[in-house]
Design a protein around this motif. Structure first.
Motif, short mmCIF file in Angstrom:
data_model
loop_
_atom_site.label_atom_id
_atom_site.label_comp_id
_atom_site.label_asym_id
_atom_site.label_seq_id
_atom_site.Cartn_x
_atom_site.Cartn_y
_atom_site.Cartn_z
N ILE A 68 56.68 94.40 82.90
CA ILE A 68 55.53 94.63 82.00
C ILE A 68 54.53 93.48 82.15
N ILE B 103 51.66 99.80 84.04
CA ILE B 103 53.04 99.85 83.51
C ILE B 103 53.79 101.00 84.18
N CYS C 56 57.83 98.24 73.77
CA CYS C 56 57.17 97.11 74.45
C CYS C 56 55.86 96.82 73.73
#
Ligand code: BTN
Length: 252
Positions: A90, A178, A135
């Motif tokens: 990420i 991502i 996330c």
């Protein structure tokens, strides 16, 4: 300027994207969506957070309409011990997207702070909720200043590049990046991500650092990542220590 989520949805039409005026923390909103079974890739963001959460129990400064404060729910086909590598993936994705949109060259401070020089522009927080990873990404975009105690350590893309940046283009680019990095991890395995991270981060090897770990401060030189994505530190006393978590900062 208020965020126009429709612009992002036009670029990513299949993406489930919720954009709120205000929330306590998008981590909590995303955890609720994850528990309710939302699809992988679902994003919840907010113009302002009243209780933004950082790593290590810290808070996240979330000034209204200045940054990107959002959480992405990911359902990845990976064993749980690979979660630390998702964290690195990420960070790589955010760094790549930030450079693509703003032209700013950035650094990655293990495990996943995105840095403009020695100042932080983005923090990432990953939590596991049942079968999903949440996330959380906080990117300082158009802030013109920061309050104490982060005034000396934080910066924004606007301050680092000298011009206001488009939050919608940044969010779309980050979400696309991502997807690419998670796909890389799922198809080529963790070593591909570890290689990219080691190349992109000046902190991964050969850097003099201080590491705060449960009350103690370790001092030494970074010596690469182990096969799980943890940082190796050659301590000044001679021992090689695996850093599982903790705040890494340059020795100065
Ligand atoms: C860090 O401490 O570096 C991690 C910061 C993560 C902040 C983001 S902002 C969006 C999401 N919601 C939160 O409450 N925290 C994360």
């Amino acid at each position: 300027m208020p965020f126009d989520a429709d612009l992002v949805s036009e670029r990513l039409p299949r993406r489930m994207l919720l954009w709120l005026e205000e929330t306590d923390s998008t981590m909590l909103d995303a955890a609720r969506l994850a528990s309710a079974g939302c699809p992988s890739g679902t994003v919840v963001g907010a113009e302002r957070q009243t209780a933004g959460q950082g790593r290590l129990g810290r808070s996240w400064h979330s000034e209204k309409e200045s940054g990107l404060y959002f959480s992405v729910v990911l359902r990845v086909a990976l064993p749980p011990e690979q979660t630390p590598v998702v964290t690195l993936a990420i960070g790589l994705a955010v760094a790549e997207a930030v450079t693509e949109v703003s032209g700013l060259a950035v650094d990655l401070r293990w495990p996943n702070d995105v840095m403009a020089g020695d100042r932080k522009i983005c923090g990432i927080l990953i939590e596991q909720h049942h079968q999903a990873l949440v996330c959380g990404i906080g990117l300082n975009v158009n802030h013109e200043s920061f309050p104490e105690p982060i005034a000396a350590t934080a910066t924004s893309l606007r301050l680092a590049t000298g011009r206001a940046q488009n939050r919608e283009s940044l969010l779309a680019a980050i979400l696309e990046a991502i997807d690419r990095h998670v796909d890389l991890l799922e198809t080529q395995g963790k070593s591909a991500v570890l290689r990219l991270f080691t190349r992109a981060s000046s902190y991964a090897a050969g850097r003099r650092v201080l590491v705060e770990q449960s009350g103690a401060v370790l001092r030494g030189t970074t010596a690469g990542l182990d096969e799980n994505g943890f940082l190796l530190l050659d301590e000044d006393g001679g021992a090689r220590t695996v850093i599982l978590a903790g705040g890494v900062r340059p020795e100065s």
